[in-house]
Design an enzyme around this catalytic site. Sequence first.
Site, PDB file in Angstrom:
ATOM      1  CE  LYS A   1      11.217  17.899  75.540  1.00 50.94           C
ATOM      2  NZ  LYS A   1      11.975  18.418  74.156  1.00 50.94           N
ATOM      3  CB  THR A   2       5.427  15.335  73.741  1.00 49.13           C
ATOM      4  OG1 THR A   2       5.677  16.554  74.308  1.00 49.13           O
ATOM      5  CG2 THR A   2       3.840  15.106  73.941  1.00 49.13           C
TER       6      THR A   2
ATOM      7  CG  ASP B   1       7.114  22.766  75.658  1.00 50.52           C
ATOM      8  OD1 ASP B   1       6.962  23.927  75.568  1.00 50.52           O
ATOM      9  OD2 ASP B   1       7.811  22.010  75.085  1.00 50.52           O
TER      10      ASP B   1
END
Length: 343
Positions: free
Chosen positions: A31-32, A60
């Site tokens: 995701k990052t 997060d």
Amino acid sequence: MSEEFEPTLQNIIQREKLQWVFVGGKGGVGKTTSSCSLATALAGIPKDGRQRKILIISTDPAHNLSDAFSQKFGRDPTPVEGVPGLEAMEIDPAGIKQLTQSLLSKFDKTDEQSSGIASALDAMKEAFLSLPGIDEVSVLVHIMNEIKKMKYDMTIFDTAPTGHTLRLLSLPQTLNTTIDKLQGVQGIGNMISQAGAVVTSSTGLTSEEIKDTGRKFTETIKEVQAQFQNNELTTFIPVCIAEFLPVYETERLIRDLCKFKIDVQNVIVNQIMMTPEGEAPHPLLESRKRIQKKYLDQIDELYEDFHVVRMPVLTNEVRGVEMLKTYGKYLLEPYNVNKVGYI
């Protein structure tokens, strides 16, 4: 895969009104990497002949943006070194609690107040802080205010794993419902008026100023909810890998996003085994490719009317601006291992 839906994120650029882009999925699927690469790529594309302004935010608790860009970020937008037009911010759990407390700083007790008034103020603050999801909603209010001040073209969220993200997206609606129900409780109006009188006498704020503070907060929450549910302004990009659990969780995620009326048009599939034609086959690689093909076929069938972006397994980890630029390039144009080779 439908030929009508290009396997890239070019559609993100083409949607002129788009302001909020959420990137999320199961932990460990990239995701990052995907969100940072997309933000870096978009910042490099002019808009109407000027520098495009992008904000990327991590919700997060892990400091993922700082790791990806090799640069320290905090709760205020900070320019990303080496990427003109891109700013980043990270909200950690301590920062979330601090934001919530700052909303109530006007109502802090002082030494001059009687013990009764001080206790009443404490009780009011505790009641406010006990509202469901108030900490996370405070973050959204803070972000909305930053966006209004800085006038970003687009804000990209690098979200926490799926469950936390769904809760975050549903919170404005949950909190608005809670507040509406409280306002409908018989006698609550008198209690609020009495509490307001206590605050007025102890802080010097007029009852109208107190009401205005509450009104602005609830209006901002409602604005956040309206923007999240506006398909022209908001979209969510699920990220997965070609394995059973991530594919299953992505299907559930998209179903839940539809319930929240949040737009989904793209899916990123990371870590796909791709080898150039003519390269000698390797038993392990061929085995992984067969397993992945099974789930890639499922993805094509499930999301035939989505833009499905296929990204390769990389030879290096994606850290630092240059690697993010390289990865981001192939989010916006199809990756072809025969032409490009390994990256």
